[in-house]
Design an enzyme around this catalytic site. Structure first.
Site, PDB file in Angstrom:
ATOM      1  CD  GLU A  24      -0.942   0.815   3.635  1.00 24.49           C
ATOM      2  OE1 GLU A  24      -1.403   1.903   3.798  1.00 24.49           O
ATOM      3  OE2 GLU A  24      -1.240  -0.215   4.774  1.00 24.49           O
ATOM      4  CE  LYS A 156      -3.771   1.452   9.911  1.00 23.94           C
ATOM      5  NZ  LYS A 156      -2.550   0.814   9.675  1.00 23.94           N
TER       6      LYS A 156
HETATM    7  N1  PSU Z   1      -0.754   3.515   8.173  1.00 25.18           N
HETATM    8  C1  PSU Z   1      -0.688   4.712   8.575  1.00 25.18           C
HETATM    9  N2  PSU Z   1      -1.770   5.712   8.278  1.00 25.18           N
HETATM   10  C2  PSU Z   1      -2.983   5.451   7.754  1.00 25.18           C
HETATM   11  C3  PSU Z   1      -3.092   4.065   7.237  1.00 25.18           C
HETATM   12  C4  PSU Z   1      -2.216   3.272   7.441  1.00 25.18           C
HETATM   13  O1  PSU Z   1       0.504   5.039   9.163  1.00 25.18           O
HETATM   14  O2  PSU Z   1      -3.755   6.436   7.582  1.00 25.18           O
HETATM   15  C5  PSU Z   1      -4.066   3.604   6.445  1.00 25.18           C
HETATM   16  C6  PSU Z   1      -4.146   2.160   5.961  1.00 25.18           C
HETATM   17  O3  PSU Z   1      -3.991   2.180   4.629  1.00 25.18           O
HETATM   18  C7  PSU Z   1      -5.515   1.607   6.547  1.00 25.18           C
HETATM   19  C8  PSU Z   1      -6.344   3.081   6.560  1.00 25.18           C
HETATM   20  O4  PSU Z   1      -6.096   0.789   5.508  1.00 25.18           O
HETATM   21  O5  PSU Z   1      -5.384   3.871   7.137  1.00 25.18           O
HETATM   22  C9  PSU Z   1      -7.703   2.899   7.437  1.00 25.18           C
HETATM   23  O6  PSU Z   1      -8.171   3.962   7.171  1.00 25.18           O
HETATM   24  P1  PSU Z   1      -9.961   4.259   7.722  1.00 25.18           P
HETATM   25  O7  PSU Z   1     -10.086   3.997   9.060  1.00 25.18           O
HETATM   26  O8  PSU Z   1     -10.016   5.940   7.300  1.00 25.18           O
HETATM   27  O9  PSU Z   1     -10.442   3.485   6.732  1.00 25.18           O
END
Ligand code: PSU
Ligand code: MN
Length: 301
Positions: A24, A156
């Site tokens: 990603e 996370k």
């Molecule tokens: N790693 C980071 N910051 C991020 C992300 C990853 O340090 O913002 C991304 C990842 O790609 C994950 C996403 O899929 O955040 C999830 O964000 P949301 O909760 O808005 O779907």
């Protein structure tokens, strides 16, 4: 069908039917600080090559989905101040405005599946947020509909992990521990939540994913790898920082796509260098396990 743009390296790997691993770029654009983000992106690609697979870093350049990125492409994403975060629904917005974008887990696996790439490495998936009225990452719904093997260190740690795990069950996404029967908590090795499946090596992981897809189920398989022992953070220390960051999110009324980057940035600041070290360590480790599993999956097929 949307037009995908490929790097030469990825295109020839696809033509020669070699094992590939997707990566990603939201971690580059909305995660790590510059220049650590660029260095990490290259380091992950190199680990994958060392293990005999080909890296396919996904992002959006000038509104077009790109599979495989040149060094200057990654640098461009890292330095573009108007770069957007591209989840599954955001490809259209990027295309309409010809924007650059860093793809999240949801965005990346959507593009990888279109390209026929089955294995993906990331840090942690998004999930169900804590004590928000309603905030569930599109990662979860996309995992439910996209047959890709996702190698990660769990979800996370800013999230509601029990609710995230329950949702993955509802959505028919198998969650498999890699050499562990406990769900990892991203920066720390265990959330205390017990998994019903574990595998010991890449071959077993590949066989399990294959068996899942042979049943005609179109969901992802989540292979959860604890962060390496030497880099992991103690759970209590991390949770203190998460609680503080959550308070600040409410205070500053952060919402939508900004929540996850804000929380991760604050946790990183509050825990100092330790969480950055853990993050980098687990990302590289996941890239390695993903490459080994891609090679095994390739030999099985
Ligand atoms: N790693 C980071 N910051 C991020 C992300 C990853 O340090 O913002 C991304 C990842 O790609 C994950 C996403 O899929 O955040 C999830 O964000 P949301 O909760 O808005 O779907
Ligand atoms: Mn959200």
């Amino acid at each position: 069908m949307a037009e995908l743009h490929y790097s030469e390296e990825v295109l020839s790997a696809l033509e020669e039917n070699r094992p590939l691993v997707g990566l990603e770029t939201a971690v580059v654009t909305h995660g790590l600080p510059y220049p650590t983000n660029v260095e990490l992106a290259h380091a992950m690609e190199n680990v994958i090559r060392q293990e005999g697979a080909v890296p396919a870093t996904v992002g959006v350049l000038g509104g077009k989905a790109q599979i495989g990125m040149k060094e200057e492409d990654i640098l461009l994403l890292a330095q573009d101040r108007s770069v957007i975060k591209v989840s599954r629904r955001d490809f259209a917005r990027a295309a309409a405005r010809k924007l650059n974008g860093g793809t999240t887990v949801a965005g990346t696996i959507t593009a990888l599946h279109l390209a026929g790439i089955q294995v993906f490495a990331t840090g942690g998936i998004g999930g169900v947020h804590r004590d928000a009225p309603y905030d569930v990452s599109a990662d979860l719904h996309t995992l439910a509909e996209t047959p890709v093997l996702v190698v990660c260190a769990g979800a996370k740690s800013i999230l509601d992990l029990p609710a995230t795990l329950e949702t993955l069950e509802t959505l028919s996404v198998p969650v498999v521990g890699y050499q562990t029967s406990l769900f990892p908590a991203f920066y720390s090795r265990s959330s205390g939540l017990v998994l019903d499946t574990s595998v010991e090596d890449p071959e077993e992981a590949a066989a399990l994913a294959k068996a899942h897809w042979e049943m005609g189920v179109h969901s992802a398989v989540l292979l959860t790898v604890p962060p390496p022992l030497q880099d992991a953070l103690p759970e209590a220390e991390m949770q203190k920082a998460v609680d503080q960051a959550l308070k600040e999110t409410r205070k500053h009324k952060i919402h939508g796509q900004e929540v996850t980057p804000f929380l991760l940035k604050r946790v990183s600041e509050l825990t100092g260098k330790a969480s950055l070290t853990a993050n980098l360590g687990l990302l590289l480790n996941n890239a390695r396990v993903a490459a080994q599993t891609a090679v095994a999956l390739h030999e099985h097929s």
